[in-house]
Write a protein that holds these residues in place. Structure first.
Motif, mmCIF file in Angstrom:
data_model
loop_
_atom_site.group_PDB
_atom_site.id
_atom_site.type_symbol
_atom_site.label_atom_id
_atom_site.label_comp_id
_atom_site.label_asym_id
_atom_site.label_seq_id
_atom_site.Cartn_x
_atom_site.Cartn_y
_atom_site.Cartn_z
ATOM 1 N N SER A 185 47.623 25.963 -18.977
ATOM 2 C CA SER A 185 46.822 25.652 -17.792
ATOM 3 C C SER A 185 45.368 25.641 -18.243
ATOM 4 O O SER A 185 45.049 26.081 -19.344
ATOM 5 C CB SER A 185 47.056 26.690 -16.688
ATOM 6 O OG SER A 185 48.399 26.641 -16.237
ATOM 7 N N ARG A 186 44.480 25.133 -17.412
ATOM 8 C CA ARG A 186 43.111 24.932 -17.882
ATOM 9 C C ARG A 186 42.064 25.441 -16.891
ATOM 10 O O ARG A 186 42.298 25.492 -15.681
ATOM 11 C CB ARG A 186 42.836 23.443 -18.148
ATOM 12 C CG ARG A 186 43.517 22.895 -19.375
ATOM 13 C CD ARG A 186 43.139 21.448 -19.606
ATOM 14 N NE ARG A 186 43.797 20.907 -20.796
ATOM 15 C CZ ARG A 186 43.691 19.635 -21.192
ATOM 16 N NH1 ARG A 186 42.936 18.784 -20.497
ATOM 17 N NH2 ARG A 186 44.328 19.237 -22.281
ATOM 18 N N ALA A 187 40.888 25.759 -17.473
ATOM 19 C CA ALA A 187 39.678 26.031 -16.696
ATOM 20 C C ALA A 187 38.579 25.134 -17.240
ATOM 21 O O ALA A 187 38.450 24.964 -18.458
ATOM 22 C CB ALA A 187 39.274 27.495 -16.815
ATOM 23 N N TYR A 188 37.801 24.543 -16.343
ATOM 24 C CA TYR A 188 36.698 23.655 -16.701
ATOM 25 C C TYR A 188 35.425 24.125 -16.013
ATOM 26 O O TYR A 188 35.453 24.767 -14.957
ATOM 27 C CB TYR A 188 36.939 22.231 -16.213
ATOM 28 C CG TYR A 188 38.111 21.470 -16.769
ATOM 29 C CD1 TYR A 188 37.968 20.631 -17.877
ATOM 30 C CD2 TYR A 188 39.362 21.505 -16.132
ATOM 31 C CE1 TYR A 188 39.033 19.871 -18.348
ATOM 32 C CE2 TYR A 188 40.430 20.749 -16.593
ATOM 33 C CZ TYR A 188 40.259 19.937 -17.704
ATOM 34 O OH TYR A 188 41.311 19.189 -18.170
ATOM 35 N N LEU A 189 34.293 23.725 -16.600
ATOM 36 C CA LEU A 189 32.984 23.855 -15.957
ATOM 37 C C LEU A 189 32.359 22.473 -15.875
ATOM 38 O O LEU A 189 32.236 21.780 -16.885
ATOM 39 C CB LEU A 189 32.067 24.784 -16.755
ATOM 40 C CG LEU A 189 30.586 24.799 -16.337
ATOM 41 C CD1 LEU A 189 30.421 25.387 -14.939
ATOM 42 C CD2 LEU A 189 29.739 25.581 -17.344
ATOM 43 N N LEU A 190 31.985 22.083 -14.659
ATOM 44 C CA LEU A 190 31.252 20.837 -14.447
ATOM 45 C C LEU A 190 29.803 21.209 -14.176
ATOM 46 O O LEU A 190 29.486 21.826 -13.155
ATOM 47 C CB LEU A 190 31.842 20.057 -13.269
ATOM 48 C CG LEU A 190 31.164 18.725 -12.915
ATOM 49 C CD1 LEU A 190 31.245 17.731 -14.070
ATOM 50 C CD2 LEU A 190 31.789 18.132 -11.652
ATOM 51 N N ARG A 191 28.913 20.858 -15.109
ATOM 52 C CA ARG A 191 27.496 21.191 -14.996
ATOM 53 C C ARG A 191 26.652 19.962 -15.299
ATOM 54 O O ARG A 191 26.822 19.333 -16.335
ATOM 55 C CB ARG A 191 27.130 22.333 -15.958
ATOM 56 C CG ARG A 191 25.636 22.640 -16.015
ATOM 57 C CD ARG A 191 25.345 23.830 -16.926
ATOM 58 N NE ARG A 191 25.770 25.087 -16.306
ATOM 59 C CZ ARG A 191 25.786 26.252 -16.953
ATOM 60 N NH1 ARG A 191 25.413 26.324 -18.231
ATOM 61 N NH2 ARG A 191 26.163 27.355 -16.325
#
Length: 305
Positions: free
Chosen positions: A140-146
């Motif tokens: 599974s994944r975690a992302y940061l949109l910045r």
């Protein structure tokens, strides 16, 4: 371990940041049981900023019959409870939470033959003050949109991802590999587990968007689309839109996604306007449940801490 790669500077840092968001989970178009579990608790507004904590989590169970559903639910419940019941540094708490969850799932499988061999991925973002820490096992994944740039925070613990990192397979080959579903470790499949846990927190800034999802989403929907949808819509709408994209792409797996925005605290003079908020009604059947059996909006632990 620490956050990998370089990130754009976290402008406008503030320990008073609010985190708002939503999570959705859908059974998909092929499977009859949803083996994903998701949970979140956002930091409470108005508490001492240094003591404000929250957790965002997705888990993708496996094991046949309903065993995967049991494994992912155990992971979500145990990690959440441990995070808020233990004291200490965030990395230490996450390490303990993942170890306890792993043992709980493994022991349950050992004592219930019908669940033998069950396991689950688990990807969690722990929040304290204005920083996040990652705890991660599986794919599974975690992302940061910045600032319009989407960065994957977690590292896929799969055979093909390992081969790409080692240079023995190209990313293009990995996308079409028949070994895409082979993960290198999961919670509950062995007496011990070695999760990826950040030693250092990553500072959040107003405008940052956090995305968590199972492979039922990122395996079917390109990162470009994830970034575009997460950046364009409010969290609940973005979750619905991303699940729609996954279903249009085949929906062969359960699909779960959570989207959370870090926002600057509002002007205190506007508190009166914020004390009352409109909650949209959801259609229900005769038993009080949702008329859509396949998609559920997560609300079990949305109470702020």
């Amino acid at each position: 371990m620490s956050p990998a790669g370089s990130f754009a500077p976290a402008a406008s840092r503030s320990a008073d940041l609010l985190v708002v968001g939503s999570m959705l989970s859908d059974v998909g178009l092929v499977r009859s049981i949803n083996e994903d579990s998701v949970t979140f608790v956002v930091p409470a507004e108005g508490k001492d900023p240094e003591n404000r904590s929250g957790i965002l989590l997705v888990a993708d169970g496996m094991g046949g019959h309903s065993a995967g559903e049991v494994a992912s639910a155990l992971a979500a419940e145990v990690v959440r409870r441990c995070f808020f019941e233990l004291n200490g540094a965030v990395p230490d708490i996450l390490a303990t939470a993942f170890a306890v969850a792993n043992k709980a799932i493994f022991d349950y499988g050992q004592s219930h033959p019908e669940c033998a061999g069950m396991g689950t991925t688990c990807t969690a973002l722990a929040i304290r003050s204005d920083k996040i820490w990652l705890g991660h096992v599986g794919d599974s994944r975690a992302y940061l949109l910045r600032n319009g740039e989407l960065r994957q925070l977690s590292e896929d613990q799969t055979l093909v991802a390992k081969m790409v990192r080692e240079g023995t397979m190209t990313p293009a080959e990995a996308r079409t590999s028949e070994h895409n579903n082979i993960i290198l470790q999961a919670l509950g499949t062995a007496p011990e587990v070695n999760p990826d846990i950040w030693d250092d927190g990553l500072s959040l800034a107003a405008g940052d968007i956090l995305v968590l999802c199972t492979d039922g989403l990122h395996g079917l929907v390109d990162d470009v689309v994830i970034a575009e949808v997460a950046g364009r819509y409010a969290p609940a709408e973005a979750c619905q839109e991303l699940i729609r994209h996954a279903l249009q792409a085949g929906g062969h797996d359960n699909v779960s996604v959570g989207i959370f925005r870090a926002i600057a605290p509002p002007d205190p003079t506007s508190r009166a306007a914020r004390d009352t908020r409109r909650i949209p009604a959801m259609s229900a059947d005769a038993d009080g449940g949702s008329t859509d059996r396949s998609t559920r909006q997560i609300s079990a632990f949305e109470g702020q801490r």
